[in-house]
Design a protein around this motif. Sequence first.
Motif, PDB file in Angstrom:
ATOM      1  N   ASP A   1       1.096  -1.265  -0.256  1.00  0.00           N
ATOM      2  CA  ASP A   1       0.190   0.121  -0.024  1.00  0.00           C
ATOM      3  C   ASP A   1       0.919   1.099  -0.001  1.00  0.00           C
ATOM      4  O   ASP A   1       1.928   1.095  -0.034  1.00  0.00           O
TER       5      ASP A   1
ATOM      6  N   ALA B   1      -1.661   5.544  -4.070  1.00  0.00           N
ATOM      7  CA  ALA B   1      -2.608   5.940  -3.139  1.00  0.00           C
ATOM      8  C   ALA B   1      -3.693   6.424  -4.013  1.00  0.00           C
ATOM      9  O   ALA B   1      -4.976   6.388  -3.299  1.00  0.00           O
TER      10      ALA B   1
ATOM     11  N   HIS C   1      -9.825   9.394  -5.298  1.00  0.00           N
ATOM     12  CA  HIS C   1      -8.844   9.158  -3.923  1.00  0.00           C
ATOM     13  C   HIS C   1      -8.229  10.288  -3.419  1.00  0.00           C
ATOM     14  O   HIS C   1      -7.927  11.051  -3.920  1.00  0.00           O
TER      15      HIS C   1
ATOM     16  N   LEU D   1      -5.221  10.542   0.078  1.00  0.00           N
ATOM     17  CA  LEU D   1      -4.519   9.899   1.328  1.00  0.00           C
ATOM     18  C   LEU D   1      -4.466  11.159   2.364  1.00  0.00           C
ATOM     19  O   LEU D   1      -4.027  12.240   2.123  1.00  0.00           O
TER      20      LEU D   1
ATOM     21  N   ALA E   1      -4.465   3.060   5.974  1.00  0.00           N
ATOM     22  CA  ALA E   1      -3.530   2.870   5.113  1.00  0.00           C
ATOM     23  C   ALA E   1      -2.420   1.859   5.455  1.00  0.00           C
ATOM     24  O   ALA E   1      -2.233   0.990   4.878  1.00  0.00           O
TER      25      ALA E   1
ATOM     26  N   TYR F   1      -6.631   5.774   3.731  1.00  0.00           N
ATOM     27  CA  TYR F   1      -6.936   5.899   2.231  1.00  0.00           C
ATOM     28  C   TYR F   1      -8.674   5.910   2.247  1.00  0.00           C
ATOM     29  O   TYR F   1      -9.328   5.132   2.688  1.00  0.00           O
TER      30      TYR F   1
END
Length: 298
Positions: A3, A151, A159, A161, A216, A226
Amino acid sequence: MLDPVDLLHWSIESLGVTTACDANWGGWADLSRDAIEICGSVSRNLPPDFVKFWSDIKHEDLLARDFIETGCAYPTYNRQGTRHTEGMVALSDRYNIDKFSTIVVDNKRLPVMLFLSCYRSGRSARTLAENELRFLRAALDHVELAVERKALGGPDGKHLLVNESGRVLAASPETLRALRDVWPGWKGDRLPARPPRHSSRQIVSIEKVRFEIQLASQLADPHLYYIRLLGKDPCDNLTLRERQIVTHIADGLTHKEIARHLGISPATVRNHTQAVLTKLGARNKAALLKLIHSAAAG
């Protein structure tokens, strides 16, 4: 598959070994004059209390000061040199670090920047040479791209982070545009509310925007999350009674069963159901169920 945070950790370890550093620290930082804040980081060969101790002396950090005030590409510190602050001396002596070097990558889209600090121990240790610093700067550019792809990857690119305070560390341009449309005046620096602290994947709503959120990695300090931006919930514009009926329809109940459960007549249930179909543009209950399941899946 790694990840984003695991990938950053692996990269920092690999670069530290390649350049013969005794310890490394990297992550995302806000290095503005008013902030100097580590928003999320991982380390190699540093004690658990390092980040906390640095936070206590951060305004005396000469490397951060050099970057902020002069834009120095590779700020350095030498414990045996002539330029010191009490905080830098305390940090150096506490963790037996004699030579410091920091590299920073500014992605321009967000207030935070990716950084990598490299440390060597011992009075006789040499500072990183310019070719080593140039190598690390080039490598960190690639690390930033790789971490951002991890990410923000996905078919729609919606998305983010973020850290546990809601600070945005990485976000696709599509996500930033979408959120600014919903939150007028949003600066893109942090979410309007903290994300809930859960390790399992879940769907949450923040200021009328639905997100799918998961931890995450537990490597980072603080923990990072995440987040995937979901479409608008089609039931947002329904009344409470209409949402109750939709929930029961999704559970497979008939009009009579719903009426009995809610203490109303089947005719009232049918009227509410028709109103829901009209509001959501669904031709029948099958189309309504498909719409609901699609929204739940994001």
